[in-house]
Design a protein around this motif. Sequence first.
Motif, PDB file in Angstrom:
ATOM      1  N   LEU A 173       0.851  -1.184   0.000  1.00 13.24           N
ATOM      2  CA  LEU A 173       0.000   0.000   0.000  1.00 13.24           C
ATOM      3  C   LEU A 173       0.890   1.238   0.000  1.00 13.24           C
ATOM      4  CD1 LEU A 173      -2.674  -0.928   2.695  1.00 13.24           C
ATOM      5  CD2 LEU A 173      -3.050  -0.710   0.238  1.00 13.24           C
ATOM      6  N   PRO A 174       0.397   2.325  -0.542  1.00 13.93           N
ATOM      7  CA  PRO A 174       1.168   3.567  -0.461  1.00 13.93           C
ATOM      8  C   PRO A 174       1.271   4.023   0.988  1.00 13.93           C
ATOM      9  CG  PRO A 174      -1.029   3.989  -1.314  1.00 13.93           C
ATOM     10  CD  PRO A 174      -0.881   2.508  -1.258  1.00 13.93           C
ATOM     11  N   PRO A 175       2.322   4.795   1.321  1.00 13.58           N
ATOM     12  CA  PRO A 175       2.503   5.233   2.716  1.00 13.58           C
ATOM     13  C   PRO A 175       1.277   5.924   3.289  1.00 13.58           C
ATOM     14  CG  PRO A 175       4.451   5.727   1.412  1.00 13.58           C
ATOM     15  CD  PRO A 175       3.417   5.231   0.438  1.00 13.58           C
ATOM     16  N   ALA A 176       0.507   6.599   2.455  1.00 14.31           N
ATOM     17  CA  ALA A 176      -0.655   7.337   2.947  1.00 14.31           C
ATOM     18  C   ALA A 176      -1.765   6.418   3.451  1.00 14.31           C
ATOM     19  CB  ALA A 176      -1.199   8.245   1.848  1.00 14.31           C
ATOM     20  N   LEU A 177      -1.699   5.107   3.146  1.00 11.35           N
ATOM     21  CA  LEU A 177      -2.704   4.165   3.631  1.00 11.35           C
ATOM     22  C   LEU A 177      -2.103   3.089   4.530  1.00 11.35           C
ATOM     23  CD1 LEU A 177      -4.849   3.588   0.405  1.00 11.35           C
ATOM     24  CD2 LEU A 177      -5.502   4.880   2.440  1.00 11.35           C
ATOM     25  N   ASP A 178      -0.801   3.147   4.745  1.00 14.33           N
ATOM     26  CA  ASP A 178      -0.117   2.063   5.448  1.00 14.33           C
ATOM     27  C   ASP A 178       0.014   2.299   6.949  1.00 14.33           C
ATOM     28  OD1 ASP A 178       0.669  -0.454   4.897  1.00 14.33           O
ATOM     29  OD2 ASP A 178       2.730   0.034   4.319  1.00 14.33           O
TER      30      ASP A 178
ATOM     31  N   THR B 220     -13.021  -2.172  -4.951  1.00 17.05           N
ATOM     32  CA  THR B 220     -12.663  -3.430  -4.311  1.00 17.05           C
ATOM     33  C   THR B 220     -12.668  -4.582  -5.313  1.00 17.05           C
ATOM     34  OG1 THR B 220     -14.970  -3.661  -3.604  1.00 17.05           O
ATOM     35  CG2 THR B 220     -13.424  -2.776  -2.014  1.00 17.05           C
ATOM     36  N   ARG B 221     -13.571  -4.542  -6.284  1.00 14.32           N
ATOM     37  CA  ARG B 221     -13.583  -5.589  -7.309  1.00 14.32           C
ATOM     38  C   ARG B 221     -12.284  -5.564  -8.106  1.00 14.32           C
ATOM     39  NH1 ARG B 221     -17.762  -4.054  -9.999  1.00 14.32           N
ATOM     40  NH2 ARG B 221     -19.253  -5.169  -8.701  1.00 14.32           N
ATOM     41  N   VAL B 222     -11.809  -4.370  -8.440  1.00  5.96           N
ATOM     42  CA  VAL B 222     -10.535  -4.250  -9.159  1.00  5.96           C
ATOM     43  C   VAL B 222      -9.393  -4.804  -8.320  1.00  5.96           C
ATOM     44  CG1 VAL B 222      -8.825  -2.609 -10.041  1.00  5.96           C
ATOM     45  CG2 VAL B 222     -11.245  -2.315 -10.604  1.00  5.96           C
TER      46      VAL B 222
ATOM     47  N   ALA C  34      -7.021   1.929  -8.464  1.00 10.65           N
ATOM     48  CA  ALA C  34      -8.107   1.701  -7.517  1.00 10.65           C
ATOM     49  C   ALA C  34      -7.720   2.201  -6.127  1.00 10.65           C
ATOM     50  CB  ALA C  34      -8.465   0.217  -7.469  1.00 10.65           C
ATOM     51  N   VAL C  35      -6.498   1.900  -5.698  1.00 11.33           N
ATOM     52  CA  VAL C  35      -6.034   2.354  -4.388  1.00 11.33           C
ATOM     53  C   VAL C  35      -5.979   3.882  -4.348  1.00 11.33           C
ATOM     54  CG1 VAL C  35      -4.045   2.436  -2.839  1.00 11.33           C
ATOM     55  CG2 VAL C  35      -4.793   0.257  -3.780  1.00 11.33           C
ATOM     56  N   ALA C  36      -5.496   4.482  -5.430  1.00  8.65           N
ATOM     57  CA  ALA C  36      -5.433   5.944  -5.491  1.00  8.65           C
ATOM     58  C   ALA C  36      -6.833   6.550  -5.405  1.00  8.65           C
ATOM     59  CB  ALA C  36      -4.743   6.385  -6.775  1.00  8.65           C
TER      60      ALA C  36
ATOM     61  N   MET D 157      -9.508   5.208  -3.961  1.00  6.26           N
ATOM     62  CA  MET D 157     -10.013   5.041  -2.600  1.00  6.26           C
ATOM     63  C   MET D 157      -9.358   6.047  -1.659  1.00  6.26           C
ATOM     64  SD  MET D 157     -10.168   0.880  -2.344  1.00  6.26           S
ATOM     65  CE  MET D 157     -11.090   0.794  -0.838  1.00  6.26           C
ATOM     66  N   HIS D 158      -8.052   6.244  -1.827  1.00  5.90           N
ATOM     67  CA  HIS D 158      -7.351   7.180  -0.959  1.00  5.90           C
ATOM     68  C   HIS D 158      -7.904   8.591  -1.127  1.00  5.90           C
ATOM     69  CE1 HIS D 158      -4.088  10.184  -0.308  1.00  5.90           C
ATOM     70  NE2 HIS D 158      -4.065   9.574   0.849  1.00  5.90           N
ATOM     71  N   ASP D 159      -8.043   9.038  -2.354  1.00  7.19           N
ATOM     72  CA  ASP D 159      -8.542  10.398  -2.595  1.00  7.19           C
ATOM     73  C   ASP D 159      -9.942  10.572  -2.014  1.00  7.19           C
ATOM     74  OD1 ASP D 159      -6.186  10.963  -3.864  1.00  7.19           O
ATOM     75  OD2 ASP D 159      -6.996  10.810  -5.899  1.00  7.19           O
ATOM     76  N   TYR D 160     -10.769   9.552  -2.199  1.00  5.61           N
ATOM     77  CA  TYR D 160     -12.140   9.649  -1.675  1.00  5.61           C
ATOM     78  C   TYR D 160     -12.131   9.722  -0.148  1.00  5.61           C
ATOM     79  CZ  TYR D 160     -16.951   8.812  -0.517  1.00  5.61           C
ATOM     80  OH  TYR D 160     -18.200   8.937   0.024  1.00  5.61           O
TER      81      TYR D 160
END
Length: 374
Positions: free
Chosen positions: A70-75, A159-161, A172-174, A176-179
């Motif tokens: 995961l990127p640091p912003a979500l880890d 999440t499907r992706v 997809a992670v990007a 979710m993070h922005d949202y």
Amino acid sequence: MFDFDAEFYADPHPVYARLRADGGVHHMSTPDGAKAWLVTRHADVRACLADLRLSLNRANAGAGYRGFALPPALDANLLNLDAPDHTRLRRAIAAEFTPARVDALAPAIADGAAELLARHPAGEPFDLIAEFAAPLPLRVIGDLLGVPPADRARFQGWTRVLLTDPAGARDAVAGMHDYLVGLVAAKRAAPEDDLLSALVSADGMSETELVSMAFLTLWAGYENLVNLIGNGMHALLGTEHTITSLSLAIEELTRFDQPLQFAIRRFPLTDVRIGEHTITPGETVLLGIASANRDEAVFADPHRLRLDRDPNPHLSYGHGPHRSFGSRLARTEAAIAVAALVERGCALAVAKSDLRWQPSFRNRGLVELPVVLA
């Protein structure tokens, strides 16, 4: 040692049984070639789950298996932290993720289950995964976190992706993070009666920690529940089992076909003796939850589904300081979902041999589960 092939994905338990009998701790390669130690016996897995010498922090990893990146912003979440940061954040989420908050969700969960099943006339096949097991947890986590209903379809797409399209995972992670960054800001500006608003109002959590906690709650509360409901119904369908105690039945369904095959990877901080092996700092340890849940030394007739099994010391929700804080919600959701399906009368629409399992060594779940309602 063994291959991650279609036969393994269809039923990994014969492999796990062989590994338990052959020493219990084995050096293995993951599908991408990374090395790890696999622990398969209940006693060893339970002890390791509570062993503070085994770190979750990826900073203590060597060149072996490091887990989902995961990127640091979500880890900055509970699955990548040790004490004292883990203790601080877990205390914060535990203070808000209360039994009362979970129990208050039960009527909405029941209404959601009934509404989803009402869309399907008797005798018309539909995919239980896509049209029930997936949207129900997404609705529950959305209610818990305070995600507006209009935005929840976006989460299901992301999440499907993440589950099916590695090439699209970064985007997809990007997304979710922005949202989630925007959602945290919205809760800060106008708090509501939801978990995320409560966490935003609590002291001691950074913005990165808030966003990471929201991501973990969403991800763990969605993916694991989809597969818990799907795997549980797969185990029930086509059998003659009778549920006399719903709570005991849910524990047994959770034990019997555990969705999460391994606990989050661990990294020794010092030499750690597990079974007959000494595992050194920088190596990776995978704790085989699914294997431990079928250990013959702990469970009588472990490969048989016994819905009245009691006691049932499965390790599906972990043990020790990293035990899942969402276990009460998972049990509540699973119980309501299974009860609703059993009450409506649910049957397979295809032969069990035609079902396909996700080609994932970390998570066990069906690609689809065609059923009909009575």
